[in-house]
Design a protein around this motif. Structure first.
Motif, PDB file in Angstrom:
ATOM      1  N   THR A  60       4.370   7.381   7.620  1.00  0.00           N
ATOM      2  CA  THR A  60       4.219   7.104   6.193  1.00  0.00           C
ATOM      3  C   THR A  60       5.528   7.346   5.463  1.00  0.00           C
ATOM      4  O   THR A  60       5.941   6.553   4.607  1.00  0.00           O
ATOM      5  CB  THR A  60       3.086   7.965   5.593  1.00  0.00           C
ATOM      6  N   SER A  86      -3.218  -0.907   4.133  1.00  0.00           N
ATOM      7  CA  SER A  86      -3.670   0.166   5.021  1.00  0.00           C
ATOM      8  C   SER A  86      -5.161   0.004   5.299  1.00  0.00           C
ATOM      9  O   SER A  86      -5.869  -0.694   4.580  1.00  0.00           O
ATOM     10  CB  SER A  86      -3.441   1.535   4.368  1.00  0.00           C
ATOM     11  N   ALA A  91      -4.706   6.695   2.822  1.00  0.00           N
ATOM     12  CA  ALA A  91      -3.397   6.298   3.354  1.00  0.00           C
ATOM     13  C   ALA A  91      -2.675   5.375   2.371  1.00  0.00           C
ATOM     14  O   ALA A  91      -1.470   5.523   2.141  1.00  0.00           O
ATOM     15  CB  ALA A  91      -3.567   5.609   4.704  1.00  0.00           C
ATOM     16  N   ALA A  92      -3.404   4.432   1.787  1.00  0.00           N
ATOM     17  CA  ALA A  92      -2.805   3.519   0.803  1.00  0.00           C
ATOM     18  C   ALA A  92      -2.317   4.293  -0.414  1.00  0.00           C
ATOM     19  O   ALA A  92      -1.203   4.068  -0.907  1.00  0.00           O
ATOM     20  CB  ALA A  92      -3.820   2.449   0.394  1.00  0.00           C
ATOM     21  N   SER A 112       0.311  -0.856  -2.906  1.00  0.00           N
ATOM     22  CA  SER A 112      -0.294  -0.310  -1.694  1.00  0.00           C
ATOM     23  C   SER A 112      -1.802  -0.359  -1.857  1.00  0.00           C
ATOM     24  O   SER A 112      -2.342   0.195  -2.825  1.00  0.00           O
ATOM     25  CB  SER A 112       0.186   1.135  -1.487  1.00  0.00           C
ATOM     26  N   THR A 114      -5.858  -1.243   0.398  1.00  0.00           N
ATOM     27  CA  THR A 114      -6.553  -1.330   1.680  1.00  0.00           C
ATOM     28  C   THR A 114      -6.805  -2.795   2.036  1.00  0.00           C
ATOM     29  O   THR A 114      -6.754  -3.677   1.170  1.00  0.00           O
ATOM     30  CB  THR A 114      -7.901  -0.597   1.626  1.00  0.00           C
TER      31      THR A 114
END
Length: 135
Positions: A60, A86, A91-92, A112, A114
């Motif tokens: 990341t 992601s 995570a995003a 960012s 999903t």
């Protein structure tokens, strides 16, 4: 779509120009002392790069540094943007926060989200163009 993962509409909103570009030769990772040679090579590659590493290896952070590199050096010129997709919302959101922390002046050019949010945005945007199926 939650604001943490961005929205597809963000992809089409023009971002303001910034004039503070850094030359490729002068660019250095932000908040990182140095990188190993293979990481430098992958980070500065202008093509596609596959990064495979285990949990906690820094993938990341690598992606955040690569986004900073592309945005700050002008390799990704205005008005172009970077889209990171992601599998998981956390995570995003984590990647989005890291890029914002490192290059706040370019944060509006980094999205960012999903896969689910990206797909839903496409379906919402182009639903009327999709063919109707039986039933």
């Amino acid at each position: 779509m939650s604001s943490a993962t961005g929205g597809l509409n963000e992809l089409i909103v023009p971002a303001p120009r910034t004039s503070s570009l850094i030359s490729v030769a002068d660019w250095r990772p932000i908040d990182v002392d140095d990188l190993e040679p293979s990481a430098w090579s992958a980070l500065r590659d202008v093509g596609n790069v596959a990064v495979v590493a285990g949990p906690g290896a820094g993938k990341t952070e690598f992606l955040a540094q690569r986004a900073a590199y592309l945005l700050q050096t002008g390799i990704c010129p205005w008005p172009y943007r970077i889209l990171a997709i992601s599998f998981k919302r956390d995570a995003a959101a984590n990647l989005g926060r890291r890029v914002t922390a490192r290059v706040p002046e370019h944060a509006n050019r980094f999205v960012s989200m999903t896969f689910d949010a990206f797909t839903k945005g496409l379906v919402d945007r182009f639903a009327l163009a999709l063919p109707r199926t039986g039933g």
